[in-house]
Scaffold this motif. Sequence first.
Motif, short mmCIF file in Angstrom:
data_model
loop_
_atom_site.label_atom_id
_atom_site.label_comp_id
_atom_site.label_asym_id
_atom_site.label_seq_id
_atom_site.Cartn_x
_atom_site.Cartn_y
_atom_site.Cartn_z
N VAL A 185 39.15 45.50 65.78
CA VAL A 185 38.63 45.15 64.23
C VAL A 185 38.46 43.89 64.57
O VAL A 185 39.15 42.31 64.10
N GLY A 186 36.68 44.13 63.63
CA GLY A 186 36.06 42.92 63.41
C GLY A 186 36.39 42.84 61.55
O GLY A 186 35.84 44.10 61.07
N ARG A 187 36.17 41.46 61.11
CA ARG A 187 35.49 41.80 59.49
C ARG A 187 35.08 40.58 59.61
O ARG A 187 35.45 39.13 60.05
N GLY A 188 33.91 40.42 58.69
CA GLY A 188 32.78 38.65 58.59
C GLY A 188 32.53 38.12 60.41
O GLY A 188 32.03 38.92 61.10
N ASN A 189 33.43 36.97 60.62
CA ASN A 189 32.43 36.61 61.82
C ASN A 189 34.36 36.18 62.40
O ASN A 189 34.02 34.95 62.96
N GLN A 190 35.12 36.69 62.08
CA GLN A 190 35.99 37.23 62.94
C GLN A 190 36.84 38.01 63.23
O GLN A 190 36.13 39.56 62.78
N ALA A 191 37.29 38.45 64.13
CA ALA A 191 37.81 39.72 65.36
C ALA A 191 39.03 39.87 65.47
O ALA A 191 39.75 37.67 65.80
N ILE A 192 39.88 40.83 65.72
CA ILE A 192 41.27 40.98 66.31
C ILE A 192 41.47 41.78 67.35
O ILE A 192 40.64 42.87 67.60
#
Length: 113
Positions: free
Chosen positions: A88-95
Amino acid sequence: MATMSELTQVPGAIAGFKFSQSGELTESDIKPGNHELDEATLDLLAHICVANMAISNMQAMGWEKSSELKGFHPVEGFTFVCADVSVVGRGNQAIVLINQGADYDKAFQALAG
């Protein structure tokens, strides 16, 4: 922007990571365990995230320009669903999440923080 600790506290999370606008991995946290994840894999995922966001935004802009429907652009985030894990990603980060027991909504919320 959420901390690595916040990203990895999401139910089902096995890793959290941040990346530059060009896709270079800048920070990461991989939970202990046999997840077959390493820094090289997260770096590849970071590049995939940047590419996916670029393509998604291109498609959203094209859809808005070719239809009367609006509100698709800009794309805020995405989820890659694979057989056993998802990103799951959003902006410049993810999980990175294990699908079984994953909470996709909480992941997206954590990324918004």
